[in-house]
Design a protein around this motif. Structure first.
Motif, PDB file in Angstrom:
ATOM      1  N   UNK A 251      -9.996  13.789  -3.000  1.00  0.00           N
ATOM      2  CA  UNK A 251      -8.539  13.964  -2.962  1.00  0.00           C
ATOM      3  C   UNK A 251      -7.791  12.659  -2.733  1.00  0.00           C
ATOM      4  N   UNK A 252      -8.306  11.811  -1.841  1.00  0.00           N
ATOM      5  CA  UNK A 252      -7.647  10.531  -1.586  1.00  0.00           C
ATOM      6  C   UNK A 252      -7.737   9.617  -2.802  1.00  0.00           C
ATOM      7  N   UNK A 253      -8.872   9.648  -3.492  1.00  0.00           N
ATOM      8  CA  UNK A 253      -9.023   8.826  -4.695  1.00  0.00           C
ATOM      9  C   UNK A 253      -8.034   9.264  -5.769  1.00  0.00           C
ATOM     10  N   UNK A 254      -7.879  10.576  -5.942  1.00  0.00           N
ATOM     11  CA  UNK A 254      -6.941  11.081  -6.942  1.00  0.00           C
ATOM     12  C   UNK A 254      -5.506  10.670  -6.609  1.00  0.00           C
ATOM     13  N   UNK A 255      -5.155  10.733  -5.326  1.00  0.00           N
ATOM     14  CA  UNK A 255      -3.811  10.311  -4.920  1.00  0.00           C
ATOM     15  C   UNK A 255      -3.616   8.822  -5.159  1.00  0.00           C
ATOM     16  N   UNK A 256      -4.671   8.037  -4.923  1.00  0.00           N
ATOM     17  CA  UNK A 256      -4.565   6.600  -5.188  1.00  0.00           C
ATOM     18  C   UNK A 256      -4.345   6.347  -6.672  1.00  0.00           C
ATOM     19  N   UNK A 257      -5.081   7.049  -7.532  1.00  0.00           N
ATOM     20  CA  UNK A 257      -4.916   6.856  -8.963  1.00  0.00           C
ATOM     21  C   UNK A 257      -3.487   7.200  -9.407  1.00  0.00           C
ATOM     22  N   UNK A 258      -2.894   8.198  -8.770  1.00  0.00           N
ATOM     23  CA  UNK A 258      -1.499   8.531  -9.077  1.00  0.00           C
ATOM     24  C   UNK A 258      -0.572   7.401  -8.652  1.00  0.00           C
ATOM     25  N   UNK A 259      -0.848   6.804  -7.493  1.00  0.00           N
ATOM     26  CA  UNK A 259      -0.043   5.672  -7.018  1.00  0.00           C
ATOM     27  C   UNK A 259      -0.198   4.476  -7.944  1.00  0.00           C
ATOM     28  N   UNK A 260      -1.438   4.211  -8.365  1.00  0.00           N
ATOM     29  CA  UNK A 260      -1.673   3.107  -9.298  1.00  0.00           C
ATOM     30  C   UNK A 260      -0.965   3.359 -10.623  1.00  0.00           C
ATOM     31  N   UNK A 261      -0.914   4.619 -11.042  1.00  0.00           N
ATOM     32  CA  UNK A 261      -0.209   4.958 -12.282  1.00  0.00           C
ATOM     33  C   UNK A 261       1.273   4.635 -12.161  1.00  0.00           C
ATOM     34  N   UNK A 262       1.871   4.961 -11.021  1.00  0.00           N
ATOM     35  CA  UNK A 262       3.274   4.630 -10.771  1.00  0.00           C
ATOM     36  C   UNK A 262       3.497   3.130 -10.883  1.00  0.00           C
ATOM     37  N   UNK A 263       2.599   2.346 -10.298  1.00  0.00           N
ATOM     38  CA  UNK A 263       2.730   0.895 -10.337  1.00  0.00           C
ATOM     39  C   UNK A 263       2.627   0.358 -11.762  1.00  0.00           C
ATOM     40  N   UNK A 264       1.664   0.880 -12.505  1.00  0.00           N
ATOM     41  CA  UNK A 264       1.513   0.434 -13.897  1.00  0.00           C
ATOM     42  C   UNK A 264       2.743   0.798 -14.729  1.00  0.00           C
ATOM     43  N   UNK A 265       3.323   1.973 -14.470  1.00  0.00           N
ATOM     44  CA  UNK A 265       4.515   2.361 -15.233  1.00  0.00           C
ATOM     45  C   UNK A 265       5.680   1.417 -14.937  1.00  0.00           C
ATOM     46  N   UNK A 266       5.814   0.987 -13.684  1.00  0.00           N
ATOM     47  CA  UNK A 266       6.868   0.026 -13.354  1.00  0.00           C
ATOM     48  C   UNK A 266       6.611  -1.318 -14.027  1.00  0.00           C
ATOM     49  N   UNK A 267       5.350  -1.690 -14.102  1.00  0.00           N
ATOM     50  CA  UNK A 267       5.008  -2.948 -14.776  1.00  0.00           C
ATOM     51  C   UNK A 267       5.226  -2.853 -16.286  1.00  0.00           C
ATOM     52  N   UNK A 268       5.121  -1.633 -16.836  1.00  0.00           N
ATOM     53  CA  UNK A 268       5.357  -1.454 -18.275  1.00  0.00           C
ATOM     54  C   UNK A 268       6.733  -1.974 -18.684  1.00  0.00           C
ATOM     55  N   UNK A 269       7.713  -1.783 -17.814  1.00  0.00           N
ATOM     56  CA  UNK A 269       9.095  -2.156 -18.142  1.00  0.00           C
ATOM     57  C   UNK A 269       9.573  -3.382 -17.354  1.00  0.00           C
ATOM     58  N   UNK A 270       8.631  -4.105 -16.739  1.00  0.00           N
ATOM     59  CA  UNK A 270       8.994  -5.274 -15.955  1.00  0.00           C
ATOM     60  C   UNK A 270       9.360  -6.451 -16.852  1.00  0.00           C
TER      61      UNK A 270
END
Length: 276
Positions: A251-270
């Motif tokens: 469960x913690x790993x899945x939550x981390x992957x969701x957090x990393x996804x958020x970060x990558x999405x912000x970098x997509x438009x950086x």
């Protein structure tokens, strides 16, 4: 009509099924639910004071031994997975079914949409098991995990190696930032170099960086990056997995992957501003 007797299940398979159904965390069955199911199916509750998993293992193995058949295990799984039990919480049904897919794969079985046991391709090795069960990979796809994450840890996810999947996914985020900024730095030094607000504009900015609110958001994102690197990348980098000095749950790993996804999405438009 005589009842068909099914072969007895290996104890390891019974224990694997019970580990999922009687998990101490969601979506596992409660102690009350286990007791009600055992009573309904006429399976003696031989260890009612044991923890949920051991209680269920003892009941099913004792009944199987008495009957010299695996029917009681099949009946318990079928009744426990009856879709009608999960009308108010369909996600619990799916989570239990995903969990059971790995436990049942070595038996060449699966739980179908109707909650019944059905034949499936049998796994013969641990690699087969990972590919056939695919629970972690399926959940990551359901969550819409960013493609940049899978680029760096697809093999680890397939093998369900959480330790290495988390490590590689976090390393992948740092590598993407290095490539964007043409930098060779790492960790906190990399974040300070790329997102520093001392000499505007920053090398990488996630917004227009024009208002106090945007500047605050930018700083918060930089702090989030440092927190992720410090928590999920640095410890496993210095801790052998075999020592169990650093561990992470699914469960913690899945939550981390969701957090990393958020970060990558912000970098997509950086926006990247490199020094001349």
């Amino acid at each position: 009509m005589a009842t068909t007797l099914h072969p007895m299940w290996p104890p390891a398979s019974v224990e694997a099924v019970c580990k999922v159904l009687a998990s101490t965390e969601w979506p596992g069955l409660t102690g009350k639910e286990i007791g009600e199911l055992l009573t309904m199916l006429g399976i003696p509750d031989v260890s009612p004071t044991a923890n949920k998993r051991d209680r269920l293992v003892a009941a099913l193995i004792t009944k199987q031994q008495a009957n010299q058949a695996g029917n009681c295990i099949i009946r318990f799984i079928t009744e426990a997975m009856a879709p009608g039990r999960y009308l108010q919480d369909p996600s619990r049904f799916e989570a239990l079914r995903d969990g059971l897919s790995e436990a049942l794969a070595l038996m060449g079985l699966r739980v179908n949409d109707e909650g019944l046991l059905a034949r499936a391709k049998a796994a013969r090795t641990l690699d087969d098991l990972a590919r056939l069960a695919g629970r972690l990979q399926t959940e990551l796809k359901r969550r819409g995990v960013h493609t940049e994450i899978m680029k760096y840890c697809e093999e680890e996810v397939l093998r369900k190696s959480l330790f290495h999947a988390v490590f590689e996914a976090t390393k992948g985020l740092a590598e993407r930032i290095r490539q964007m900024a043409h930098s060779t730095l790492d960790g906190a030094d990399l974040v300070d170099h790329c997102f520093s607000t001392r000499n505007p504009p920053p090398v990488i900015r996630i917004n227009s960086f024009a208002t106090e609110t945007e500047i605050s958001e930018h700083k918060g994102f930089a702090n989030l990056l440092k927190g992720v690197f410090g928590t999920f990348r640095n410890p496993p980098a210095h801790t052998p997995r075999a020592t169990a000095g650093w561990a992470i749950s699914e469960p913690d790993a899945l939550d981390l992957f969701s957090t990393l996804s958020f970060m990558h999405r912000r970098l997509d438009n950086a926006t990247v501003t490199l020094s001349p």
